[in-house]
Design an enzyme around this catalytic site. Structure first.
Site, PDB file in Angstrom:
ATOM      1  N   HIS A 120      -5.857   1.828  -4.414  1.00 54.38           N
ATOM      2  CA  HIS A 120      -4.934   1.316  -3.385  1.00 54.38           C
ATOM      3  C   HIS A 120      -4.526  -0.116  -3.702  1.00 54.38           C
ATOM      4  CE1 HIS A 120      -7.955  -1.007  -0.653  1.00 54.38           C
ATOM      5  NE2 HIS A 120      -8.469  -0.871  -1.845  1.00 54.38           N
ATOM      6  N   HIS A 172      -2.601   1.077   6.838  1.00 50.18           N
ATOM      7  CA  HIS A 172      -2.967   1.034   5.413  1.00 50.18           C
ATOM      8  C   HIS A 172      -3.179   2.452   4.888  1.00 50.18           C
ATOM      9  CE1 HIS A 172      -4.209  -1.090   1.815  1.00 50.18           C
ATOM     10  NE2 HIS A 172      -5.211  -0.262   1.681  1.00 50.18           N
ATOM     11  N   CYS A 184       0.803  -1.223   0.000  1.00 49.03           N
ATOM     12  CA  CYS A 184       0.000   0.000   0.000  1.00 49.03           C
ATOM     13  C   CYS A 184       0.837   1.274   0.000  1.00 49.03           C
ATOM     14  CB  CYS A 184      -0.978  -0.009   1.180  1.00 49.03           C
ATOM     15  SG  CYS A 184      -0.211   0.040   2.809  1.00 49.03           S
TER      16      CYS A 184
END
Length: 380
Positions: free
Chosen positions: A355, A343, A295
């Site tokens: 993402h 994240h 990420c």
């Protein structure tokens, strides 16, 4: 005739009771054992499995950020160690040069012997040549002193650099140990998640997929609501800007904005262009592209494509730029998730983001409401 025998004292025994109690305890133990065998732990429900798997993926995400941080520190420390070792080698060369100079002076003194200046004067063939030689020797003595000073200086600097190199190597060893531990943590969490999923029946997998679809649908509904709110807020801001422009006699309020806003918009467009081009590439923990990403590796690479360097981990990325509210998000902003900030995604507008989600998934567009939002930042 009456008996003169002493009557016996009756002694009451409890042996039968003890035997009965033992038998009863044995029966209870047997029944308990049978009950335990007959009633094993109930199989967790599909909702519990989903929660556990999601939690394991989140923990793996946290461990991935720890791995990324340790890897970055290890790389930086390795570069520092290499530079120090090069410096140590250079210092050693200078020290050897100073040592050779001193050796040459020592050899010259040995060859010249220890004759006194008066004896040298009287034994000289030419007094003038003696004075010339004497001045030369004075200069040689000064050079010797300088050589000794230089040798001591180089010796001290070389020792200092060697000590720095040793400490840096120790730090590198510690960092590499942290790197190995973080890698093991990631692999362990992902292994547990895969094991849980592998035990599901086909019916349970179908139910799990249905739960995921409902979760996605709810997240998309919230994204549409945010998009409506943002559109309404923009329309109101444009209306007020146009009215203000008319009142001031400036004509229409549909200008291009300040140079700063224009520059930020251009960078954000480059960020999104890059991110869209990565859609479909696999998530791989610790990856920074170009074939795969985690990420924060994706967000770092996207902003680098726009000419902006941002840190490697989510924990450092969240500290840059300007914090913005969810309602004020603009394309290119970074949105962070979970309380542990494990994240991050790139906001693309209309409540959606691009993402790299998790192991087994590819880079994709998704609602920012799919996960609990921690906060957002605008890098520039």
């Amino acid at each position: 005739m009456a008996s003169h025998r002493k009557p016996r004292t009756r002694v009451r025994t409890t042996a039968p009771a003890v035997g009965l109690t033992t038998a009863a305890l044995a029966s209870v133990t047997l029944l308990s054992t049978q009950s335990a065998v007959a009633a094993p732990d109930p199989k967790p429900g599909i909702e519990d499995v989903q929660k556990k798997v999601d939690d394991l993926y989140r923990q793996a995400g946290t461990a991935t950020q720890q791995y990324n941080r340790a890897k970055e520190a290890s790389t930086a420390q390795r570069a520092k160690v290499d530079a120090l070792l090069d410096d140590v080698a250079e210092r050693a060369d200078k020290l050897n040069d100073a040592r050779r100079t001193l050796g040459n002076y020592a050899a010259a003194q040995y060859r010249s012997g220890s004759i006194t200046p008066n004896a040298t004067f009287f034994l000289a063939d030419d007094p003038q040549s003696y004075f010339d030689q004497s001045q030369l020797m004075d200069r040689m003595t000064s050079r010797q002193q300088s050589a000794i000073t230089d040798f001591r200086t180089q010796q001290a600097k070389a020792a200092k650099k060697r000590s720095e190199a040793v400490r840096s190597l120790e730090t590198l060893t510690t960092t590499q140990a942290t790197l190995r531990t973080s890698k093991q943590d990631v692999q362990k969490k992902l292994g547990e998640a895969r094991t849980l999923l592998s035990k599901l029946t086909a019916e349970e997998k179908a139910r799990l997929a249905e739960i995921e679809r409902k979760k996605e649908a709810e997240a998309e509904r919230k994204a549409r609501e945010l998009a409506k709110q943002q559109a309404a807020a923009k329309a109101e801001a444009d209306r007020k800007a146009e009215e203000a422009a008319k009142e001031s006699g400036g004509g229409s309020g549909t200008g291009t904005g300040s140079g700063s806003d224009s520059g930020s918009t251009t960078k954000a467009a480059k960020v999104l262009d890059f991110a869209r081009a990565q859609i479909g590439k696999p998530y791989v923990w610790g990856a920074t592209g170009p074939a795969s990403y985690d990420c924060s590796g994706l967000t770092q690479a996207a902003w680098k494509a726009a000419g902006v360097d941002i840190p490697r981990t989510t924990w450092d990325q969240v500290k840059i730029g300007t914090r913005v509210a969810t309602a004020d998000l603009r394309p290119g902003d970074l949105v962070f998730f979970y309380d542990d900030i494990s994240h991050v995604g790139i906001y693309k507008g209309d409540g959606m983001m691009i993402h790299a989600p998790k192991p087994g998934a590819n880079v994709r567009e998704e609602s920012i409401y799919y996960m609990p939002i921690y906060g957002s930042v605008r890098p520039v």
